[in-house]
Design a protein around this motif. Structure first.
Motif, mmCIF file in Angstrom:
data_model
loop_
_atom_site.group_PDB
_atom_site.id
_atom_site.type_symbol
_atom_site.label_atom_id
_atom_site.label_comp_id
_atom_site.label_asym_id
_atom_site.label_seq_id
_atom_site.Cartn_x
_atom_site.Cartn_y
_atom_site.Cartn_z
ATOM 1 N N GLU A 118 0.840 -1.196 0.000
ATOM 2 C CA GLU A 118 0.000 0.000 0.000
ATOM 3 C C GLU A 118 0.877 1.249 0.000
ATOM 4 O OE1 GLU A 118 -3.316 -0.008 2.663
ATOM 5 O OE2 GLU A 118 -3.327 -2.197 2.745
ATOM 6 N N HIS A 119 0.270 2.371 -0.377
ATOM 7 C CA HIS A 119 0.989 3.645 -0.443
ATOM 8 C C HIS A 119 1.037 4.286 0.940
ATOM 9 C CE1 HIS A 119 1.649 4.137 -4.773
ATOM 10 N NE2 HIS A 119 0.546 3.450 -4.909
ATOM 11 N N ARG A 120 1.930 3.790 1.774
ATOM 12 C CA ARG A 120 2.189 4.389 3.076
ATOM 13 C C ARG A 120 3.604 4.932 3.042
ATOM 14 N NH1 ARG A 120 -1.220 -0.299 5.503
ATOM 15 N NH2 ARG A 120 0.342 -1.637 4.587
ATOM 16 N N PHE A 121 3.916 5.817 3.984
ATOM 17 C CA PHE A 121 5.238 6.436 3.984
ATOM 18 C C PHE A 121 6.332 5.431 4.330
ATOM 19 C CE2 PHE A 121 8.701 8.810 6.021
ATOM 20 C CZ PHE A 121 9.072 9.585 4.941
ATOM 21 N N SER A 122 6.161 4.697 5.424
ATOM 22 C CA SER A 122 7.157 3.712 5.850
ATOM 23 C C SER A 122 6.847 2.356 5.239
ATOM 24 C CB SER A 122 7.178 3.601 7.375
ATOM 25 O OG SER A 122 7.587 4.823 7.959
ATOM 26 N N LYS A 123 7.886 1.541 5.106
ATOM 27 C CA LYS A 123 7.741 0.174 4.590
ATOM 28 C C LYS A 123 8.168 -0.813 5.669
ATOM 29 C CE LYS A 123 8.533 1.492 -0.224
ATOM 30 N NZ LYS A 123 7.247 1.196 -0.815
ATOM 31 N N ARG A 124 7.616 -1.996 5.606
ATOM 32 C CA ARG A 124 7.893 -3.050 6.582
ATOM 33 C C ARG A 124 9.175 -3.792 6.195
ATOM 34 N NH1 ARG A 124 6.187 -8.372 6.383
ATOM 35 N NH2 ARG A 124 4.976 -7.861 4.542
ATOM 36 N N VAL A 125 10.089 -3.946 7.164
ATOM 37 C CA VAL A 125 11.311 -4.719 6.945
ATOM 38 C C VAL A 125 10.927 -6.196 6.852
ATOM 39 C CG1 VAL A 125 13.535 -5.413 7.938
ATOM 40 C CG2 VAL A 125 12.782 -3.028 8.090
ATOM 41 N N VAL A 126 11.448 -6.870 5.827
ATOM 42 C CA VAL A 126 11.164 -8.278 5.582
ATOM 43 C C VAL A 126 12.477 -9.036 5.423
ATOM 44 C CG1 VAL A 126 8.873 -7.852 4.573
ATOM 45 C CG2 VAL A 126 10.902 -7.850 3.085
ATOM 46 N N ASP A 127 12.408 -10.356 5.357
ATOM 47 C CA ASP A 127 13.612 -11.178 5.205
ATOM 48 C C ASP A 127 14.235 -11.043 3.812
ATOM 49 O OD1 ASP A 127 13.426 -12.145 7.810
ATOM 50 O OD2 ASP A 127 12.225 -13.875 7.204
ATOM 51 N N GLU A 128 13.369 -10.907 2.808
ATOM 52 C CA GLU A 128 13.867 -10.800 1.436
ATOM 53 C C GLU A 128 12.833 -10.100 0.568
ATOM 54 O OE1 GLU A 128 12.530 -15.064 -0.499
ATOM 55 O OE2 GLU A 128 14.455 -14.976 0.549
ATOM 56 N N ILE A 129 13.324 -9.505 -0.519
ATOM 57 C CA ILE A 129 12.446 -8.954 -1.546
ATOM 58 C C ILE A 129 12.864 -9.570 -2.864
ATOM 59 C CG2 ILE A 129 11.872 -6.782 -0.382
ATOM 60 C CD1 ILE A 129 14.027 -5.396 -2.108
ATOM 61 N N VAL A 130 11.920 -9.622 -3.804
ATOM 62 C CA VAL A 130 12.208 -10.124 -5.137
ATOM 63 C C VAL A 130 12.090 -8.957 -6.101
ATOM 64 C CG1 VAL A 130 11.498 -11.705 -6.969
ATOM 65 C CG2 VAL A 130 11.384 -12.435 -4.571
ATOM 66 N N LEU A 131 13.175 -8.689 -6.819
ATOM 67 C CA LEU A 131 13.180 -7.652 -7.834
ATOM 68 C C LEU A 131 12.810 -8.284 -9.169
ATOM 69 C CD1 LEU A 131 16.369 -5.549 -6.965
ATOM 70 C CD2 LEU A 131 14.048 -5.349 -6.083
ATOM 71 N N ILE A 132 11.924 -7.610 -9.887
ATOM 72 C CA ILE A 132 11.461 -8.099 -11.188
ATOM 73 C C ILE A 132 11.915 -7.104 -12.251
ATOM 74 C CG2 ILE A 132 9.439 -8.683 -12.584
ATOM 75 C CD1 ILE A 132 8.005 -9.335 -9.907
#
Length: 186
Positions: A19-33
């Motif tokens: 969602e379009h919020r200011f802060s983002k949630r830290v996660v274990d990994e992200i996948v770049l496409i």
């Protein structure tokens, strides 16, 4: 970039938000496409996704698929009394050991084993930063000694090679060939 600096550059944290919020949630990994951005992130897409830019022209290419921020900025703002952690200023990738703001336009950042982001420009810090922490905007947007505007809010980029990015992954810098153009806001 010296081999010593390149060897110590790494990912401190990765963050995302659907969602379009200011802060983002830290996660274990992200996948770049490739050509898209961070899988599942609100700012992913081939055309602009930032609401203010969509309102102006929704057909613009998305030069802001991935937001990278240097964690050294957190150390700097802490000296001014602000406590900021990864993801809180909206970045997808928090780095350490690399001068993101000093890179030229079109630098390639190889993240981990497979992913690669082409740096398109500077994040233009906005008033939302004061909404997060009153007074913080003046720490990330100011004036250099020569009077020019100094933007410290990280860099933006587009994904040129997909892959998974995790905390601790190395970052390898590949400078563009030819004359180097300084970063400007995107």
């Amino acid at each position: 970039m010296s081999d010593e600096q390149d060897a110590r550059a790494h990912v401190v944290a990765v963050s995302t938000d659907s969602e379009h919020r200011f802060s983002k949630r830290v996660v274990d990994e992200i996948v770049l496409i490739e050509g898209w951005g961070v899988e599942g992130d609100a700012h992913a897409g081939t055309t602009v996704q930032h609401r203010s830019r969509v309102a102006r022209d929704p057909s613009q290419p998305n030069l802001r698929q991935v937001h990278l921020m240097h964690s050294e900025l957190f150390d700097e703002v802490a000296d001014a009394g602000f406590e900021v952690a990864p993801g809180q200023l909206g970045e997808n990738v928090t780095t350490r050991g690399i001068d993101l703001l000093g890179l030229p336009t079109d630098t390639l950042l190889h993240l981990g084993a497979d992913a690669c982001v082409r740096v398109t420009g500077l994040r233009n810090p906005c008033q939302q930063i004061n909404g997060f922490e009153p007074g913080l905007l003046r720490e990330v947007l100011g004036r250099a000694e020569d009077g020019s505007v100094e933007r410290k809010g990280g860099v933006m980029g587009v994904v040129v090679a997909g892959g998974t990015v995790r905390r601790g992954d190395s970052i390898r810098v590949e400078l563009p060939s030819g004359e180097h153009a300084p970063l400007s806001p995107v």
